[in-house]
Design a protein around this motif. Sequence first.
Motif, PDB file in Angstrom:
ATOM      1  N   SER A   8     -48.781  48.581 -99.907  1.00  0.00           N
ATOM      2  CA  SER A   8     -47.623  47.942-100.550  1.00  0.00           C
ATOM      3  C   SER A   8     -47.785  47.935-102.071  1.00  0.00           C
ATOM      4  O   SER A   8     -46.821  48.141-102.816  1.00  0.00           O
ATOM      5  N   LEU A   9     -49.017  47.681-102.533  1.00  0.00           N
ATOM      6  CA  LEU A   9     -49.273  47.644-103.968  1.00  0.00           C
ATOM      7  C   LEU A   9     -49.000  48.994-104.617  1.00  0.00           C
ATOM      8  O   LEU A   9     -48.293  49.084-105.634  1.00  0.00           O
ATOM      9  N   TYR A  10     -49.520  50.077-104.018  1.00  0.00           N
ATOM     10  CA  TYR A  10     -49.329  51.406-104.598  1.00  0.00           C
ATOM     11  C   TYR A  10     -47.864  51.826-104.558  1.00  0.00           C
ATOM     12  O   TYR A  10     -47.331  52.394-105.523  1.00  0.00           O
ATOM     13  N   LEU A  11     -47.192  51.541-103.452  1.00  0.00           N
ATOM     14  CA  LEU A  11     -45.787  51.909-103.348  1.00  0.00           C
ATOM     15  C   LEU A  11     -44.932  51.116-104.331  1.00  0.00           C
ATOM     16  O   LEU A  11     -44.001  51.663-104.942  1.00  0.00           O
ATOM     17  N   PHE A  12     -45.244  49.837-104.512  1.00  0.00           N
ATOM     18  CA  PHE A  12     -44.486  49.022-105.456  1.00  0.00           C
ATOM     19  C   PHE A  12     -44.668  49.537-106.885  1.00  0.00           C
ATOM     20  O   PHE A  12     -43.710  49.653-107.654  1.00  0.00           O
ATOM     21  N   ALA A  13     -45.916  49.864-107.225  1.00  0.00           N
ATOM     22  CA  ALA A  13     -46.175  50.397-108.565  1.00  0.00           C
ATOM     23  C   ALA A  13     -45.443  51.720-108.776  1.00  0.00           C
ATOM     24  O   ALA A  13     -44.888  51.987-109.848  1.00  0.00           O
ATOM     25  N   MET A  14     -45.400  52.552-107.741  1.00  0.00           N
ATOM     26  CA  MET A  14     -44.698  53.827-107.820  1.00  0.00           C
ATOM     27  C   MET A  14     -43.200  53.614-108.003  1.00  0.00           C
ATOM     28  O   MET A  14     -42.551  54.259-108.837  1.00  0.00           O
ATOM     29  N   VAL A  15     -42.632  52.688-107.234  1.00  0.00           N
ATOM     30  CA  VAL A  15     -41.195  52.438-107.269  1.00  0.00           C
ATOM     31  C   VAL A  15     -40.749  51.900-108.625  1.00  0.00           C
ATOM     32  O   VAL A  15     -39.661  52.207-109.108  1.00  0.00           O
ATOM     33  N   VAL A  16     -41.598  51.098-109.269  1.00  0.00           N
ATOM     34  CA  VAL A  16     -41.229  50.480-110.545  1.00  0.00           C
ATOM     35  C   VAL A  16     -41.515  51.414-111.724  1.00  0.00           C
ATOM     36  O   VAL A  16     -40.652  51.651-112.580  1.00  0.00           O
ATOM     37  N   ALA A  17     -42.719  51.972-111.774  1.00  0.00           N
ATOM     38  CA  ALA A  17     -43.148  52.704-112.969  1.00  0.00           C
ATOM     39  C   ALA A  17     -42.469  54.056-113.106  1.00  0.00           C
ATOM     40  O   ALA A  17     -42.097  54.458-114.216  1.00  0.00           O
TER      41      ALA A  17
ATOM     42  N   LEU B 185     -40.041  60.321-120.104  1.00  0.00           N
ATOM     43  CA  LEU B 185     -41.458  60.678-120.033  1.00  0.00           C
ATOM     44  C   LEU B 185     -41.782  61.549-118.826  1.00  0.00           C
ATOM     45  O   LEU B 185     -42.840  62.163-118.776  1.00  0.00           O
ATOM     46  N   GLY B 186     -40.909  61.588-117.815  1.00  0.00           N
ATOM     47  CA  GLY B 186     -41.158  62.414-116.652  1.00  0.00           C
ATOM     48  C   GLY B 186     -41.894  61.667-115.549  1.00  0.00           C
ATOM     49  O   GLY B 186     -42.542  60.642-115.776  1.00  0.00           O
ATOM     50  N   SER B 187     -41.801  62.205-114.336  1.00  0.00           N
ATOM     51  CA  SER B 187     -42.371  61.517-113.173  1.00  0.00           C
ATOM     52  C   SER B 187     -43.894  61.505-113.189  1.00  0.00           C
ATOM     53  O   SER B 187     -44.515  60.519-112.779  1.00  0.00           O
ATOM     54  N   VAL B 188     -44.530  62.598-113.656  1.00  0.00           N
ATOM     55  CA  VAL B 188     -46.000  62.647-113.650  1.00  0.00           C
ATOM     56  C   VAL B 188     -46.579  61.534-114.518  1.00  0.00           C
ATOM     57  O   VAL B 188     -47.515  60.836-114.125  1.00  0.00           O
ATOM     58  N   LEU B 189     -46.024  61.357-115.710  1.00  0.00           N
ATOM     59  CA  LEU B 189     -46.502  60.280-116.574  1.00  0.00           C
ATOM     60  C   LEU B 189     -46.197  58.920-115.961  1.00  0.00           C
ATOM     61  O   LEU B 189     -46.949  57.959-116.156  1.00  0.00           O
ATOM     62  N   GLY B 190     -45.103  58.830-115.201  1.00  0.00           N
ATOM     63  CA  GLY B 190     -44.802  57.580-114.506  1.00  0.00           C
ATOM     64  C   GLY B 190     -45.871  57.229-113.490  1.00  0.00           C
ATOM     65  O   GLY B 190     -46.310  56.067-113.389  1.00  0.00           O
ATOM     66  N   TYR B 191     -46.316  58.223-112.730  1.00  0.00           N
ATOM     67  CA  TYR B 191     -47.394  57.982-111.765  1.00  0.00           C
ATOM     68  C   TYR B 191     -48.689  57.571-112.473  1.00  0.00           C
ATOM     69  O   TYR B 191     -49.399  56.669-112.019  1.00  0.00           O
ATOM     70  N   LEU B 192     -48.995  58.251-113.567  1.00  0.00           N
ATOM     71  CA  LEU B 192     -50.205  57.905-114.318  1.00  0.00           C
ATOM     72  C   LEU B 192     -50.126  56.471-114.858  1.00  0.00           C
ATOM     73  O   LEU B 192     -51.103  55.718-114.812  1.00  0.00           O
ATOM     74  N   LEU B 193     -48.960  56.091-115.367  1.00  0.00           N
ATOM     75  CA  LEU B 193     -48.790  54.727-115.867  1.00  0.00           C
ATOM     76  C   LEU B 193     -48.933  53.710-114.747  1.00  0.00           C
ATOM     77  O   LEU B 193     -49.507  52.628-114.940  1.00  0.00           O
ATOM     78  N   ALA B 194     -48.413  54.036-113.551  1.00  0.00           N
ATOM     79  CA  ALA B 194     -48.580  53.139-112.406  1.00  0.00           C
ATOM     80  C   ALA B 194     -50.065  52.962-112.084  1.00  0.00           C
ATOM     81  O   ALA B 194     -50.523  51.853-111.796  1.00  0.00           O
ATOM     82  N   GLY B 195     -50.812  54.077-112.119  1.00  0.00           N
ATOM     83  CA  GLY B 195     -52.251  53.981-111.883  1.00  0.00           C
ATOM     84  C   GLY B 195     -52.961  53.169-112.950  1.00  0.00           C
ATOM     85  O   GLY B 195     -53.880  52.391-112.647  1.00  0.00           O
TER      86      GLY B 195
ATOM     87  N   ILE C 255     -55.722  48.230-116.410  1.00  0.00           N
ATOM     88  CA  ILE C 255     -55.034  47.106-117.045  1.00  0.00           C
ATOM     89  C   ILE C 255     -55.185  45.814-116.245  1.00  0.00           C
ATOM     90  O   ILE C 255     -55.639  44.779-116.755  1.00  0.00           O
ATOM     91  N   PHE C 256     -54.823  45.836-114.952  1.00  0.00           N
ATOM     92  CA  PHE C 256     -54.879  44.620-114.143  1.00  0.00           C
ATOM     93  C   PHE C 256     -56.097  44.552-113.225  1.00  0.00           C
ATOM     94  O   PHE C 256     -56.347  43.513-112.612  1.00  0.00           O
ATOM     95  N   GLY C 257     -56.857  45.640-113.108  1.00  0.00           N
ATOM     96  CA  GLY C 257     -58.080  45.631-112.311  1.00  0.00           C
ATOM     97  C   GLY C 257     -57.856  45.372-110.837  1.00  0.00           C
ATOM     98  O   GLY C 257     -58.651  44.703-110.174  1.00  0.00           O
ATOM     99  N   LEU C 258     -56.762  45.920-110.267  1.00  0.00           N
ATOM    100  CA  LEU C 258     -56.441  45.688-108.862  1.00  0.00           C
ATOM    101  C   LEU C 258     -57.020  46.748-107.941  1.00  0.00           C
ATOM    102  O   LEU C 258     -56.953  46.599-106.718  1.00  0.00           O
ATOM    103  N   ALA C 259     -57.550  47.842-108.499  1.00  0.00           N
ATOM    104  CA  ALA C 259     -58.101  48.919-107.663  1.00  0.00           C
ATOM    105  C   ALA C 259     -59.425  48.487-107.073  1.00  0.00           C
ATOM    106  O   ALA C 259     -60.275  47.912-107.751  1.00  0.00           O
TER     107      ALA C 259
ATOM    108  N   ILE D 156     -51.563  58.607-109.231  1.00  0.00           N
ATOM    109  CA  ILE D 156     -51.816  57.168-109.360  1.00  0.00           C
ATOM    110  C   ILE D 156     -53.317  56.885-109.293  1.00  0.00           C
ATOM    111  O   ILE D 156     -53.855  56.114-110.100  1.00  0.00           O
ATOM    112  N   THR D 157     -54.002  57.528-108.338  1.00  0.00           N
ATOM    113  CA  THR D 157     -55.443  57.318-108.239  1.00  0.00           C
ATOM    114  C   THR D 157     -56.163  57.843-109.473  1.00  0.00           C
ATOM    115  O   THR D 157     -57.162  57.272-109.903  1.00  0.00           O
TER     116      THR D 157
END
Length: 631
Positions: free
Chosen positions: A9-18, A27-37, A43-47, A293-294
């Motif tokens: 849920s966390l990864y999908l939520f980050a993907m859906v938002v970022a 910025l394009g989708s690739v940079l969006g995935y990187l920003l989500a990661g 940034i938040f240390g959730l991994a 994202i990873t």
Amino acid sequence: MESFLIYASLYLFAMVVAVPLASRMGLGSVLGYLLAGLLIGPIFGLAGSEMTDLQHFAEFGVVMMLFLIGLELNPRGLWEMRHKLLGLGGLQVLLTLGAVAGLMLALGQPMQISLALGMIFALSSTAIVLQTLDEKKLMRTAGGRSAFSVLLMQDIAVIPMLALMPLLARPGARALAEAERTAESPVAHLIDSLPGWQITLVTLGAVAVTIIAGHFLVRPLFRFVHGAKLREVNTAVALFIVVGIAALMNLVGLSPALGTFLAGVVLADSEFKHELESDIAPFKGLLMGLFFITVGAGISFDLIVQEPLQMIGLVLGLVALKAAILAALAQVFGLRGHDRSLFTLGLAQAGEFGFVLIAFAVSQRILPQLVAEKALLVVALSMLITPFLFILNDLLSRYRKSEAPTADTIDAQGPIIIAGVGRFGQVVNRLVTMSGFKTTVLDADLKTIQLMRKFGFKGYYGDPTRPDLLAAAGLAKARVLMVALDDKNATTRLVAYARRERPDLHIIARARDRIHVFDLYRAGANDIVREMFDASLRAGRYVLENVGLSEFEAAELEKLFFKLDRAAVRDLAQVWKPGVPIEQNPDYIARTRELNTELETTMMQRFAKRTDTPAAPPAAKPDPAQPEADA
């Protein structure tokens, strides 16, 4: 199970938002995935500890991406593009690889690490660059086409890079990586225990099986499965092909991406190509997004805090080095002005396949962890500044336009306006002017206009699609507009504009191909001439004359074919759908088959009649209410 669902849920939520936010910001989708990661990890240390296992799973998206790239690389199309692929693209990869490796050696890195980094940084971002070129409508420019050729060559070069990179590992490290692999698979252990020549035969056999199966077995399998008429079964077959080939390659110690790429190339001519793409693309997109994202979550931003000047210097140094090499190649291959700056700045970053090669190099014990972390950060940061490189290119283009020669002042108007005076327009202009009629010639190529003037023909420099220039050329009073531009899109735009301004104007337009004929038909052209059609008809008439027909018989058949084909084009224009490839338009295909059958029957009947009756039937007059299309 509960923790898996939470992380999913966390990864999908980050993907859906970022990702949507990054896309809206350009910025394009690739940079969006990187920003989500980055949000999840640094940034938040959730991994958590699941990141490594998740990345191994997500790497399968790379395998699917290369399968889809292979599907797009029709062998015949590759051969036609060989000069730019091998020349421009091949030189870019080799020169950048050599330059980066040389710098790394000068900085004290071992040969193996230097070559690996050269491979990683030789690549550019296919996803970001192609998306940006498409959004800015630059794909049709010379710079855009050249950038596409280089990106395509880079995607192809990933395959030999993945195949050769294990050879860079030191013997001890390579043995450790192979031991880890064979520990996971008894079959791999059995293959590794064979003598060297037998391992080579097994490897070549696996590649041969992939090619032969793709060529001879996939089509019957798809036809069998289609009988079930279940979409999910078709999807299962597509996944089975990719997963099965990847597993086979993995067993013999080759990169799974290599096998799926070869299978994609073999299936590029298959009638099931588009169905394979539609079935695999969603899985590829999701897994590639998860992979990026990873990657973003694993980027160590502590390095920027600890060594900010070094990291910024590495990123800017890489961009400057690649830009210098690209600028030199652009000069050699004849790119000028805006096309050169677009080509140079558009490809100056590192690319998403760099992440793939870094992960692979780490698994093969080629790159130490610290070097890999720095390389990941350089790749990510160079991709993050790509939008700013395109903004810089736009600024340079605006400055260059302000420096460009101004359009000529048109001091004479004629009843005939000829827009575009290349090889096609020159012949039209000579015929008309030597027949005693005045023309107003417009062309955006200053050298062409200057050359015309040397030979005594008058022309005006300027963009024929500009409304003010057309008005000055006398569009309001002209009787005929001849549009002979090289650019298909510009031709269509000019015809549509002239038709809106002058509903009574007679517009003649040059078409590149039959699809362009349909575009011009809808835009309002009266007469449409496909540029190669008349020459092809004349060549066909010569063929008929030299296989036994008289000159009169061949000429009559040529006229009949011209009339029937022109009528067929008007007919097909009614079932053509703008923006839909003709191979995906069943109504168009069905009507084309019917018209071809009718044309062949009529031609054969006329030929049989000519052999019996020497009298020629009168030529039918075209309907003046219908636009004519000599295509």
